[in-house]
Design an enzyme around this catalytic site. Structure first.
Site, short mmCIF file in Angstrom:
data_model
loop_
_atom_site.label_atom_id
_atom_site.label_comp_id
_atom_site.label_asym_id
_atom_site.label_seq_id
_atom_site.Cartn_x
_atom_site.Cartn_y
_atom_site.Cartn_z
N ARG A 158 0.90 -0.83 -0.69
CA ARG A 158 0.01 -0.25 -0.14
C ARG A 158 0.55 1.18 0.08
O ARG A 158 0.35 2.36 0.90
CB ARG A 158 -0.83 0.16 1.18
CG ARG A 158 -2.00 -1.59 1.26
CD ARG A 158 -2.94 -1.41 0.24
NE ARG A 158 -3.95 -2.37 -0.32
CZ ARG A 158 -2.98 -3.35 -0.89
NH1 ARG A 158 -2.52 -3.63 -1.32
NH2 ARG A 158 -4.20 -4.18 -0.99
N SER A 242 -11.12 1.33 3.04
CA SER A 242 -11.04 1.38 4.47
C SER A 242 -9.68 2.41 4.81
O SER A 242 -8.41 3.27 4.68
CB SER A 242 -9.11 -0.35 4.01
OG SER A 242 -10.00 -1.54 3.34
N GLU A 362 -4.91 5.72 5.94
CA GLU A 362 -4.88 5.47 4.01
C GLU A 362 -4.95 6.37 3.66
O GLU A 362 -4.61 6.50 2.63
CB GLU A 362 -5.46 4.36 4.00
CG GLU A 362 -5.32 3.28 2.25
CD GLU A 362 -5.54 2.15 2.66
OE1 GLU A 362 -5.85 2.07 1.33
OE2 GLU A 362 -5.42 1.45 3.30
#
Length: 370
Positions: A158, A242, A362
């Site tokens: 990520r 998320s 995130e």
């Protein structure tokens, strides 16, 4: 127009200027006009949390679209170039219909193709790093589009050199104008799934033969059950996806967590090779310390087991954890950016207090602090 109207979480104030770029030339021109001030680019708005205060700068919407087969792929693969503003899931649907393998498990991910490499998007065993060949970049202050190999982007779990992590500047400030992928040509007939992670996620046996279309259908169904497929009638999808990354910690620290906490290895410890000069070697082999292994642990598990159930909200707040899974912070209707941030801070505090792990957000934040 407010950013609340352009983001999936539905919060954000009005920018001083919004510029729509439908071509690469328009994108370069808009960036050249904006370089000296405050600016950011906006794709699908699915990974952004912006303040409700007015943004004193320029927002450039990347609305380029399209993709095409091109030459250059190894045998058995098809190379495809994709414009940055192309809707990601529409592209995935096309690859499945064409029998091109490599992104079908990433069906239903909202946003645009240009956003995919920035945080190395992935799902159910697939990541963009597995198929990405290169990106077309416009570096800050430049008017030139350069093609950069995927190997130079620092792609990891990520993350990439292009991602603006919370509280940090990206290693390379640049805007993606397009991406290039190599996809395996497998056709549309059923076949066993080689990737063990996809089989596990979709409950497939090693000899189960399925089509790419069936994988896509199962992934979309799973994501919909978690509120991760955009639906204007479902408040659980009014989120930034998320909200927290799954933390990556030392394996020794992970062993201190309850066994029920899901965890996945993120790197393999390579065998150390030692070379000795026989003319001078004394016969002793020095001990070599192996690098510490790391594992990724489930942020959703940490949140829920910190006493924050699905649907949790602070008193009087219009922000809440999703009723379907605890990793998404949702706007239940009319929530402010302050309410979203307040809940995020509370979640981080509870997880840190319970397990000593700090969850990192995130989404990209604009004018918001945790």
């Amino acid at each position: 127009m407010r950013l609340a109207d352009l983001t999936t979480i539905g919060v954000g104030g009005e920018p001083e200027l919004i510029v729509d770029a439908y071509t690469r030339e328009q994108l370069v021109s808009a960036l050249n006009d904006a370089w000296d001030g405050d600016w950011f680019v906006l794709g699908g708005g699915s990974n952004l949390l912006a303040s409700d205060e007015p943004f004193a700068g320029t927002v450039i919407r990347i609305l380029t679209s399209g993709f095409a087969r091109i030459d250059g792929a190894p045998e058995g693969f098809q190379r495809v170039s994709i414009e940055a503003g192309q809707n990601w899931d529409e592209f995935v649907a096309w690859t499945v219909a064409q029998g091109l393998q490599g992104v079908e498990a990433m069906s239903g991910i909202p946003g645009t193709a240009g956003a995919a490499p920035i945080q190395n998007v992935g799902a159910y065993g697939q990541e963009i790093v597995q198929t990405l060949v290169s990106v077309d970049l416009i570096d800050e202050g430049s008017s030139e589009i350069v093609t950069v190999p995927a190997s130079e982007l620092g792609l990891g779990p990520r993350t990439s050199e292009l991602k603006r992590h919370y509280g940090e500047e990206p290693a390379r400030v640049a805007v993606i104008a397009g991406i290039t992928l190599d996809l395996r040509v497998v056709g549309t007939d059923p076949a066993p799934v080689a990737d063990e992670r996809i089989r596990a996620a979709l409950s497939l046996a090693s000899d189960d033969a399925v089509t790419l279309a069936q994988i896509r259908e199962r992934v979309l169904a799973i994501r919909a059950s978690k509120g991760m497929v955009l639906d204007p009638t479902d408040a659980d999808t009014r989120s930034a996806g998320s909200f927290f990354n799954n933390p990556i910690i030392a394996e020794a620290d992970a062993r201190l967590l309850p066994e029920s906490c899901p965890r996945w290895p993120v790197e393999e410890v390579a065998e150390t090779v030692q070379v000795f000069d026989l003319a001078t070697w004394d016969g002793q082999v020095p001990r070599v310390e192996a690098p510490a292994s790391r594992v990724k642990v489930s942020a959703a598990w940490l949140i829920e087991n910190s006493g924050l159930p699905k649907g949790f909200s602070l008193p009087g707040s219009r922000a809440a954890l999703s009723t379907k899974h605890t990793l998404a912070i949702t706007n239940r209707g009319g929530a402010s950016s302050d309410e979203i941030a307040e809940l995020a801070r509370y979640v981080r505090m509870r997880v840190s207090g319970e397990y000593g792990i700090t969850l990192n957000p995130e989404p990209v934040f604009v004018g918001v602090e945790l």
